[in-house]
Design a protein around this motif. Structure first.
Motif, mmCIF file in Angstrom:
data_model
loop_
_atom_site.group_PDB
_atom_site.id
_atom_site.type_symbol
_atom_site.label_atom_id
_atom_site.label_comp_id
_atom_site.label_asym_id
_atom_site.label_seq_id
_atom_site.Cartn_x
_atom_site.Cartn_y
_atom_site.Cartn_z
ATOM 1 N N LEU A 345 -29.084 -44.735 -1.525
ATOM 2 C CA LEU A 345 -29.608 -44.983 -0.272
ATOM 3 C C LEU A 345 -29.252 -44.631 0.710
ATOM 4 C CD1 LEU A 345 -33.607 -45.499 -1.970
ATOM 5 C CD2 LEU A 345 -32.443 -43.048 -1.652
ATOM 6 N N PHE A 346 -29.065 -45.645 0.991
ATOM 7 C CA PHE A 346 -28.330 -46.972 2.339
ATOM 8 C C PHE A 346 -26.990 -45.506 2.658
ATOM 9 C CE2 PHE A 346 -24.328 -48.778 3.717
ATOM 10 C CZ PHE A 346 -24.983 -48.677 4.986
ATOM 11 N N ALA A 347 -26.259 -45.134 1.020
ATOM 12 C CA ALA A 347 -24.488 -43.790 1.563
ATOM 13 C C ALA A 347 -25.556 -42.547 2.181
ATOM 14 C CB ALA A 347 -24.178 -43.890 0.368
ATOM 15 N N PHE A 348 -26.699 -42.058 1.579
ATOM 16 C CA PHE A 348 -27.096 -40.727 1.900
ATOM 17 C C PHE A 348 -27.592 -41.006 2.967
ATOM 18 C CE2 PHE A 348 -28.458 -39.716 -2.765
ATOM 19 C CZ PHE A 348 -27.247 -39.525 -3.100
ATOM 20 N N GLN A 349 -27.881 -41.785 3.615
ATOM 21 C CA GLN A 349 -28.019 -41.794 5.222
ATOM 22 C C GLN A 349 -27.249 -41.472 6.313
ATOM 23 O OE1 GLN A 349 -29.130 -45.566 7.326
ATOM 24 N NE2 GLN A 349 -27.967 -46.494 7.064
ATOM 25 N N VAL A 350 -25.933 -41.770 5.580
ATOM 26 C CA VAL A 350 -24.615 -41.086 6.274
ATOM 27 C C VAL A 350 -24.289 -40.026 6.035
ATOM 28 C CG1 VAL A 350 -24.228 -43.935 7.453
ATOM 29 C CG2 VAL A 350 -22.469 -43.297 5.135
ATOM 30 N N LEU A 351 -24.672 -39.717 5.077
ATOM 31 C CA LEU A 351 -23.858 -38.443 4.455
ATOM 32 C C LEU A 351 -24.673 -36.976 4.063
ATOM 33 C CD1 LEU A 351 -22.410 -40.332 0.787
ATOM 34 C CD2 LEU A 351 -20.702 -39.404 2.906
ATOM 35 N N PRO A 352 -24.146 -35.863 4.765
ATOM 36 C CA PRO A 352 -24.744 -34.624 4.998
ATOM 37 C C PRO A 352 -25.544 -34.168 3.664
ATOM 38 C CG PRO A 352 -22.747 -34.156 4.339
ATOM 39 C CD PRO A 352 -22.645 -35.669 4.157
ATOM 40 N N VAL A 353 -26.928 -35.108 3.801
ATOM 41 C CA VAL A 353 -27.668 -34.670 2.502
ATOM 42 C C VAL A 353 -27.998 -32.814 2.194
ATOM 43 C CG1 VAL A 353 -28.708 -35.623 0.500
ATOM 44 C CG2 VAL A 353 -27.142 -37.452 1.032
ATOM 45 N N ASN A 354 -27.843 -32.674 0.905
ATOM 46 C CA ASN A 354 -29.022 -31.345 1.442
ATOM 47 C C ASN A 354 -30.279 -31.874 0.329
ATOM 48 O OD1 ASN A 354 -30.568 -29.088 0.386
ATOM 49 N ND2 ASN A 354 -28.949 -28.179 1.012
ATOM 50 N N TYR A 355 -31.683 -31.609 0.713
ATOM 51 C CA TYR A 355 -33.154 -32.733 0.325
ATOM 52 C C TYR A 355 -33.751 -31.669 -1.228
ATOM 53 C CZ TYR A 355 -32.651 -36.096 3.975
ATOM 54 O OH TYR A 355 -32.561 -37.399 4.327
ATOM 55 N N ALA A 356 -32.478 -30.515 -0.663
ATOM 56 C CA ALA A 356 -33.688 -29.932 -1.763
ATOM 57 C C ALA A 356 -32.672 -29.795 -2.918
ATOM 58 C CB ALA A 356 -33.174 -27.812 -1.476
ATOM 59 N N GLY A 357 -31.078 -29.876 -2.274
ATOM 60 C CA GLY A 357 -30.197 -30.371 -3.939
ATOM 61 C C GLY A 357 -30.669 -31.770 -4.779
ATOM 62 N N ALA A 359 -33.930 -33.234 -3.743
ATOM 63 C CA ALA A 359 -34.922 -33.073 -5.266
ATOM 64 C C ALA A 359 -34.882 -32.166 -6.734
ATOM 65 C CB ALA A 359 -36.505 -31.564 -4.435
ATOM 66 N N LEU A 360 -33.980 -31.267 -7.353
ATOM 67 C CA LEU A 360 -33.660 -31.012 -8.053
ATOM 68 C C LEU A 360 -32.549 -31.762 -8.920
ATOM 69 C CD1 LEU A 360 -32.008 -27.386 -7.202
ATOM 70 C CD2 LEU A 360 -34.194 -27.784 -8.342
ATOM 71 N N VAL A 361 -32.122 -32.324 -8.045
ATOM 72 C CA VAL A 361 -31.714 -33.799 -9.445
ATOM 73 C C VAL A 361 -32.303 -34.918 -9.522
ATOM 74 C CG1 VAL A 361 -29.979 -35.457 -9.405
ATOM 75 C CG2 VAL A 361 -29.194 -33.659 -8.136
ATOM 76 N N LEU A 362 -33.442 -34.725 -8.927
ATOM 77 C CA LEU A 362 -34.507 -36.145 -9.320
ATOM 78 C C LEU A 362 -35.405 -35.455 -10.559
ATOM 79 C CD1 LEU A 362 -35.049 -37.888 -6.450
ATOM 80 C CD2 LEU A 362 -33.989 -38.983 -8.247
ATOM 81 N N VAL A 363 -35.438 -33.728 -10.303
ATOM 82 C CA VAL A 363 -36.352 -33.257 -11.584
ATOM 83 C C VAL A 363 -36.141 -32.524 -13.067
ATOM 84 C CG1 VAL A 363 -37.463 -30.697 -11.321
ATOM 85 C CG2 VAL A 363 -38.034 -31.553 -9.407
ATOM 86 N N SER A 392 -27.341 -30.773 -7.974
ATOM 87 C CA SER A 392 -26.064 -31.668 -8.005
ATOM 88 C C SER A 392 -24.458 -31.142 -7.274
ATOM 89 C CB SER A 392 -25.290 -32.120 -9.266
ATOM 90 O OG SER A 392 -26.004 -33.191 -10.045
ATOM 91 N N VAL A 393 -23.900 -29.906 -7.835
ATOM 92 C CA VAL A 393 -23.756 -29.569 -7.155
ATOM 93 C C VAL A 393 -24.064 -28.415 -5.295
ATOM 94 C CG1 VAL A 393 -22.744 -26.368 -6.635
ATOM 95 C CG2 VAL A 393 -22.522 -27.629 -9.302
ATOM 96 N N MET A 394 -25.605 -28.378 -5.388
ATOM 97 C CA MET A 394 -26.087 -28.744 -3.505
ATOM 98 C C MET A 394 -26.568 -29.514 -2.936
ATOM 99 S SD MET A 394 -28.824 -25.618 -4.580
ATOM 100 C CE MET A 394 -30.065 -25.900 -3.479
ATOM 101 N N LEU A 395 -25.883 -30.943 -3.559
ATOM 102 C CA LEU A 395 -26.342 -32.091 -3.434
ATOM 103 C C LEU A 395 -25.892 -32.579 -1.331
ATOM 104 C CD1 LEU A 395 -27.876 -34.535 -3.464
ATOM 105 C CD2 LEU A 395 -26.058 -35.872 -5.115
ATOM 106 N N MET A 396 -24.748 -32.035 -1.306
ATOM 107 C CA MET A 396 -23.858 -32.208 -0.451
ATOM 108 C C MET A 396 -23.774 -30.852 0.085
ATOM 109 S SD MET A 396 -23.409 -35.566 -0.528
ATOM 110 C CE MET A 396 -23.775 -36.501 -1.501
ATOM 111 N N ASP A 397 -24.579 -30.916 2.010
ATOM 112 C CA ASP A 397 -24.556 -29.867 2.586
ATOM 113 C C ASP A 397 -22.896 -30.238 3.578
ATOM 114 O OD1 ASP A 397 -25.614 -27.471 3.198
ATOM 115 O OD2 ASP A 397 -27.079 -28.385 4.788
ATOM 116 N N ALA A 398 -22.266 -29.517 2.515
ATOM 117 C CA ALA A 398 -20.729 -29.906 3.260
ATOM 118 C C ALA A 398 -19.508 -29.123 2.539
ATOM 119 C CB ALA A 398 -20.458 -31.045 4.398
#
Length: 498
Positions: A345-357, A359-363, A392-398
């Motif tokens: 979570l600490f890393a995700f705060q500085v990475l361009p995370v796609n929250y839809a991706g 959510a799909l990973v967690l589901v 996983s493919v959508m997770l990083m929005d860049a």
């Protein structure tokens, strides 16, 4: 005797107090002298540019503002890095009240790709001898379809009406010693000569052209802000050309060629730089140097902000918590899971995370775990794997921060293997004989306690049971349980089935 001891103690106390006063006065004088002398904050940028580098650089600018530094010097040796992190650094630098000098050093260092943009954006661009810069064409990490610079240049046939002019401009030999930086609007080639419009690399697809033209406009705006060679900057982006430190100074790409920090300070003294609020004359004579090197936070952030590492930490954290909830009190998986999840979570705060991706990973992970807890013959498991892979493919929005496809595939295969193992285990359990309840007595041997046909009694596992048999049973004869009716077992002689 006591009076002499008392006097000696007073003398010691007086001497100690006097020494403290002198030490305090000296410290105050030294601080005042250092403040009058001025201070330069020196930072180190060694390696790829990423979120950790951006965080370190911005904290350095804040520290320089607090210490009222006269100059920030960033000693740089980088092969490039992420576009988002680079732009954050440039934005912070352009808004800084303290002038920033990027200094490519030591000998053998380079300012490639994103490093070239940082040099052009800095208030002072400096290089040490035997260093180089350039290759600023944006590319996609991991290759693949590639952005401009990864494929072949466009042929004259693809250039339309300007093809003949492009061939003519590129065929003639040029004398390198006579080359001068262009001052027009056309891009320059590696020798500083203007490129014809047909020679400019513009990308093969709409996305490539979009990224390339954005990068060109960005670096030209930085060059024009500080009065540097914008044409060579465009060529560095379009054609990935490079320059040595000496050539960069001759072509007005950098401001200073310095052998070390002292030489840099001497050459910068009295130089005028462009700040956000106007121009500023640098006063760098006899500056005190204070170093701000990367700390543990920067090193830790550099590791965990790698998209693959952050992704893997999230997976470990999720499964750690699941195992802890499935086995309360085991502690080890829960402890590891919480630590890994917090780091992710600490890393995700500085990475361009796609929250839809995300959510799909967690589901997807939840469905895979659900398949293990309540078997659905693969429906939940297959749906979970599909959701997991897509998320996983959508997770990083860049484009430059995509998670490695082999890593995604490997984790998905492990999850599928786990799901397959669980399904086979459940199918095997279904084939096993019942081990609990009344059904477990079917087929068990017993001994008749009397002669009977119809109702009687048998000894079954050390207990006296009511029994019923359609055949004649003798006292002491071995029988087999073939049915259960409440507290009465139906039996038949063992030889009846032979």
């Amino acid at each position: 005797m006591r009076m002499s001891r008392s006097r000696s103690r007073r003398r010691i106390l007086l001497g100690f107090s006097l020494a403290c006063l002198l030490l305090g006065a000296f410290s105050a004088w030294q601080a005042t002298a250092q403040q009058e002398r001025g201070m330069a904050l020196v930072m180190t940028l060694d390696g790829a540019i990423g979120p950790a580098t951006s965080d370190y650089f911005q904290r350095g600018l804040e520290l320089a503002a607090e210490r009222e530094a006269r100059l920030v010097v960033v000693q740089m040796d980088t092969p490039g890095g992420l576009d988002a992190a680079m732009r954050d650094m440039i934005s912070a630098m352009l808004a800084s009240e303290v002038p920033v000098a990027f200094y490519v050093s030591p000998a053998g260092a380079r300012a490639a790709s994103a490093g070239t943009y940082l040099l052009y954006a800095s208030h002072v661009a400096a290089m040490a001898p035997a260093t180089h810069l350039g290759s600023a064409t944006p590319v996609q990490i991991g290759g693949g379809g590639g952005l401009p610079g990864t494929g072949e240049p466009e042929t004259p046939d693809d250039q339309g009406e300007g093809a003949d002019q492009g061939d003519g401009a590129s065929s003639g030999g040029k004398d390198k010693s006579a080359a001068e930086p262009s001052t027009g609007s056309e891009a320059a080639d590696a020798e500083g000569q203007p490129l014809d419009a047909s020679d400019k690399r513009r990308g093969e697809t709409a996305m490539e052209r979009k990224v390339l033209e954005d990068a060109v406009a960005y670096i030209r705006s930085l060059a024009e802000r500080h009065g540097r060679n914008a044409d060579w900057a465009e060529a560095a982006v379009r054609e990935a050309v490079n320059l040595t430190a000496r050539e960069a100074l001759e072509q007005n790409v950098i401001d200073v060629l310095a052998t070390d920090l002292d030489d840099l300070f001497d050459q910068l003294d009295g130089r005028e730089v462009v700040m956000g609020s106007g121009t500023l004359v640098l006063d760098t004579a006899d500056l005190a140097v204070e170093r701000f090197d990367p700390d543990w936070r920067t090193r830790l952030l550099a590791v965990i902000t790698d998209p693959n590492v952050a992704y893997f930490l999230m997976i470990i954290g999720f499964y750690g918590l699941i195992f802890e909830l499935a086995n309360p009190g085991s502690l080890v998986p829960g402890t590891i899971g919480v630590i890994c999840l917090l780091l992710a979570l600490f890393a995700f705060q500085v990475l361009p995370v796609n929250y839809a991706g995300l959510a799909l990973v967690l589901v997807g992970l939840a469905l895979i775990v659900g398949e293990a807890l309540m078997p659905s013959f693969g429906i939940l498991g297959i749906g979970g794997i599909v959701a997991f892979v897509i998320g996983s493919v959508m997770l990083m929005d860049a484009d430059t921060l995509n998670i490695s496809l082999p890593l995604i595939g490997g984790i998905a295969l492990v999850a599928a293997g786990l799901m397959l193992w669980v399904m086979t285990r459940f199918l095997g359990l279904r084939r096993r004989p019942v081990r609990t309840g009344q059904e477990e007595l079917l087929g068990v041997e017993a001994v008749a306690l009397e002669d009977f046909q119809g109702d009687g009694h048998v000894r079954l596992r050390g207990e006296r049971w009511n029994a019923r048999s359609r055949m004649t049973v003798s006292n002491g004869q071995a029988v087999r349980v073939v049915g259960i009716d409440g507290l009465t077992v139906e039996v038949e002689p063992l030889e009846a089935r032979s």
